[in-house]
Design a protein around this motif. Sequence first.
Motif, PDB file in Angstrom:
ATOM      1  N   SER A   1       0.819  -1.216   0.000  1.00 21.46           N
ATOM      2  CA  SER A   1       0.000   0.000   0.000  1.00 21.46           C
ATOM      3  C   SER A   1       0.849   1.261   0.000  1.00 21.46           C
ATOM      4  O   SER A   1       0.318   2.358  -0.141  1.00 21.46           O
ATOM      5  N   GLY A   2       2.164   1.132   0.169  1.00 17.61           N
ATOM      6  CA  GLY A   2       3.018   2.313   0.296  1.00 17.61           C
ATOM      7  C   GLY A   2       4.350   2.154  -0.383  1.00 17.61           C
ATOM      8  O   GLY A   2       4.435   1.728  -1.522  1.00 17.61           O
ATOM      9  N   ARG A   3       5.411   2.461   0.383  1.00 20.29           N
ATOM     10  CA  ARG A   3       6.748   2.476  -0.215  1.00 20.29           C
ATOM     11  C   ARG A   3       7.255   1.091  -0.584  1.00 20.29           C
ATOM     12  O   ARG A   3       8.138   0.947  -1.423  1.00 20.29           O
ATOM     13  N   GLY A   4       6.731   0.051   0.078  1.00 12.67           N
ATOM     14  CA  GLY A   4       7.084  -1.304  -0.314  1.00 12.67           C
ATOM     15  C   GLY A   4       8.445  -1.771   0.157  1.00 12.67           C
ATOM     16  O   GLY A   4       9.077  -2.581  -0.521  1.00 12.67           O
ATOM     17  N   SER A   5       8.902  -1.321   1.313  1.00 14.71           N
ATOM     18  CA  SER A   5      10.258  -1.710   1.736  1.00 14.71           C
ATOM     19  C   SER A   5      10.376  -3.214   1.978  1.00 14.71           C
ATOM     20  O   SER A   5      11.413  -3.808   1.668  1.00 14.71           O
ATOM     21  N   ASN A   6       9.340  -3.848   2.497  1.00 14.41           N
ATOM     22  CA  ASN A   6       9.402  -5.305   2.663  1.00 14.41           C
ATOM     23  C   ASN A   6       9.349  -6.009   1.312  1.00 14.41           C
ATOM     24  O   ASN A   6      10.026  -7.012   1.111  1.00 14.41           O
ATOM     25  N   MET A   7       8.577  -5.482   0.363  1.00 13.16           N
ATOM     26  CA  MET A   7       8.562  -6.035  -0.988  1.00 13.16           C
ATOM     27  C   MET A   7       9.962  -5.947  -1.590  1.00 13.16           C
ATOM     28  O   MET A   7      10.457  -6.888  -2.210  1.00 13.16           O
TER      29      MET A   7
END
Length: 188
Positions: free
Chosen positions: A16-22
């Motif tokens: 939903s946002g910056r996606g750091s875990n992605m």
Amino acid sequence: MPHEAGRPKRVGVLISGRGSNMMALVEAGIDVALVASDKPDAPGLAWARDRGLATFALSPKGIGKPAYEAALDTALRDAGVEVIALAGYMRLLSDAFVAAWRGRIVNIHPSLLPNYKGLDTHARAIDAGDAEAGCSVHIVTEELDAGEVLGQQAVPILPGDDADALAARVLIAEHALYPRVLAEFVRQ
């Protein structure tokens, strides 16, 4: 699409946002077939596209949750996704969606489950006087943050910590834990 024995399952990552875990999952070599978001302007989508990953973005606003989830389900299946990884996806999935993907949706949660389900986990751990916080990777079920825990990593709560300082340290732990646990999960 039947799963080929010996090949890790393909993953769809919901953000939903910056996606750091992605980003941590992609950089760890997880086979990401699709990065999807409920927010078409999520910064993580641009990062994924810049790396040649397929993306899907659709806001549920104006179409409703059933239509949104039907489109999301179609996009995931069309991309050959076999496992869904929630990575900062800030929308609750319907019971019907969870049932359709039963046992194949995982989430990273910023607490040592079963402690502090839901939001504001860091402030709640500090306010309770806990010595440690951390993160958990778990199977998603119809009940919020209640599925089987696949892995956890503890992070000490330091004197003077506020929720933001603790959150920053827990996020580092998430970036180490999630790729390791998901890599094992997709090999099963």
